[in-house]
Write a protein that holds these residues in place. Structure first.
Motif, short mmCIF file in Angstrom:
data_model
loop_
_atom_site.label_atom_id
_atom_site.label_comp_id
_atom_site.label_asym_id
_atom_site.label_seq_id
_atom_site.Cartn_x
_atom_site.Cartn_y
_atom_site.Cartn_z
N LEU A 100 19.90 59.45 25.74
CA LEU A 100 20.51 58.77 24.93
C LEU A 100 21.99 59.48 24.71
O LEU A 100 23.17 58.99 24.90
CB LEU A 100 20.03 58.31 23.58
CG LEU A 100 18.78 57.35 23.62
CD1 LEU A 100 18.19 57.33 22.45
CD2 LEU A 100 18.94 56.16 24.16
N ARG A 101 21.85 60.65 24.34
CA ARG A 101 22.99 61.56 23.86
C ARG A 101 23.78 61.90 25.34
O ARG A 101 25.19 61.65 25.20
CB ARG A 101 22.72 62.54 22.93
CG ARG A 101 22.29 62.25 21.67
CD ARG A 101 22.13 63.52 20.92
NE ARG A 101 23.24 64.37 20.79
CZ ARG A 101 24.10 64.17 19.93
NH1 ARG A 101 23.95 63.31 18.67
NH2 ARG A 101 25.22 64.98 19.77
N SER A 157 12.66 60.40 18.95
CA SER A 157 13.15 60.46 20.55
C SER A 157 13.15 61.94 20.95
O SER A 157 13.36 62.10 22.35
CB SER A 157 14.74 59.63 20.58
OG SER A 157 15.72 60.49 19.78
N VAL A 187 14.53 56.15 16.78
CA VAL A 187 15.01 55.09 17.35
C VAL A 187 13.81 53.84 17.63
O VAL A 187 12.83 54.50 17.05
CB VAL A 187 15.47 55.09 18.80
CG1 VAL A 187 16.59 56.26 18.54
CG2 VAL A 187 14.40 55.85 19.82
N CYS A 209 16.20 61.84 14.61
CA CYS A 209 16.41 61.21 16.06
C CYS A 209 15.59 60.10 16.38
O CYS A 209 15.37 59.43 17.40
CB CYS A 209 15.40 62.45 17.14
SG CYS A 209 13.75 62.36 16.96
N SER A 241 21.43 58.54 10.23
CA SER A 241 21.15 57.36 11.46
C SER A 241 19.73 57.14 11.36
O SER A 241 19.13 55.96 11.68
CB SER A 241 21.83 57.75 12.55
OG SER A 241 21.55 59.03 12.90
N THR A 264 18.98 51.84 19.34
CA THR A 264 19.53 52.98 18.49
C THR A 264 20.44 52.64 17.32
O THR A 264 20.24 51.37 17.16
CB THR A 264 20.33 53.96 19.34
OG1 THR A 264 21.57 53.26 19.80
CG2 THR A 264 19.65 54.29 20.74
N VAL A 297 18.55 49.57 26.73
CA VAL A 297 18.82 50.45 25.39
C VAL A 297 20.07 49.29 24.56
O VAL A 297 21.01 48.91 25.14
CB VAL A 297 19.60 51.65 25.50
CG1 VAL A 297 20.06 52.17 24.12
CG2 VAL A 297 18.76 52.42 26.45
N ASN A 298 19.64 48.84 23.59
CA ASN A 298 20.71 48.01 22.70
C ASN A 298 20.95 46.88 23.79
O ASN A 298 22.12 46.23 23.64
CB ASN A 298 21.81 48.95 22.33
CG ASN A 298 21.60 49.79 21.42
OD1 ASN A 298 20.49 49.83 20.67
ND2 ASN A 298 22.50 51.07 21.36
N LEU A 345 15.90 61.29 23.65
CA LEU A 345 17.03 61.65 22.78
C LEU A 345 18.11 62.38 23.71
O LEU A 345 19.34 61.92 23.73
CB LEU A 345 16.47 62.73 21.90
CG LEU A 345 17.59 63.41 21.10
CD1 LEU A 345 18.56 62.40 20.17
CD2 LEU A 345 17.36 64.72 20.06
N VAL A 404 17.59 53.73 10.91
CA VAL A 404 16.60 53.19 11.98
C VAL A 404 15.02 52.91 11.27
O VAL A 404 14.42 52.06 11.23
CB VAL A 404 16.22 54.17 13.03
CG1 VAL A 404 15.07 53.76 13.81
CG2 VAL A 404 17.70 53.87 13.77
N THR A 406 22.25 59.10 17.44
CA THR A 406 21.18 59.57 17.48
C THR A 406 21.01 61.09 17.28
O THR A 406 21.55 61.53 18.30
CB THR A 406 19.95 58.89 18.36
OG1 THR A 406 20.11 57.70 18.49
CG2 THR A 406 18.61 59.76 18.15
#
Ligand code: FES
Ligand code: FES
Length: 158
Positions: free
Chosen positions: A28-29, A60, A51, A49, A105, A75, A9-10, A25, A109, A37
């Motif tokens: 990630l959160r 996501s 990405v 959501c 967001s 993200t 991720v990233n 999702l 994206v 996200t």
């Protein structure tokens, strides 16, 4: 059964423990602390959501984490930060496009995916690219103008 997993991720390989079918999702959160996200509908209907997975947008909320295990997930935090805003984020701020901001967001994206492949989109192409992004505040027209402004900025940089 919950097991340890890893995900890129990233640009970073991150570890977490969850079930295979947990939505990306939630990972990630809730596991990785990436709160940019957003959860909107949870049904693949609102775009909050979105990405990138290998550069392509995915919802996501309805993407099981196993399905992106070998992909590069990006993200909104990976695209834009306060000290290095993405041109779309900068244009949205300059154009005062956000009202509540909840949808933004996902919009950054989706617009980033569009501009990565086409830095001179028509207004219709921008509207089509953002068709999946619902904005309950009705900011669409300012959003579209902002994305066109970001595209112009990208062209000027070349
Ligand atoms: S929360 Fe994923 S599309 Fe709405
Ligand atoms: S700015 Fe509020 S939902 Fe889009």
């Amino acid at each position: 059964m919950a097991e340890e997993k890893t995900l890129t991720v990233n640009g970073q390989r991150r570890a977490f423990t969850t079930e295979d079918d947990t939505p990306l999702l939630y990972v990630l959160r809730n596991h990785l602390g990436l709160k940019g996200t957003r959860f909107g509908c949870g049904l693949g209907l609102c775009g909050a959501c979105l990405v990138l997975a290998d550069g392509r947008t995915v919802y996501s909320c309805d993407t099981p984490v196993w399905s992106v295990a070998d992909k590069e997930v990006t993200t909104v935090e990976g695209l834009s930060a306060p000290d290095r805003p993405h041109p779309v984020a900068r244009a949205l701020i300059a154009g005062q496009a956000a009202q509540c901001g909840y949808c933004m967001s996902g919009i950054v994206v989706a617009a980033a995916e569009l501009l990565a492949g086409n830095d001179d989109p028509t207004e219709d192409e921008v509207r089509a690219a953002l068709d999946r992004n619902l904005c309950r505040c009705g900011a669409h027209n300012r959003v579209v103008r902002s994305v066109l402004a970001a595209a112009a900025e990208l062209r000027e940089r070349q």
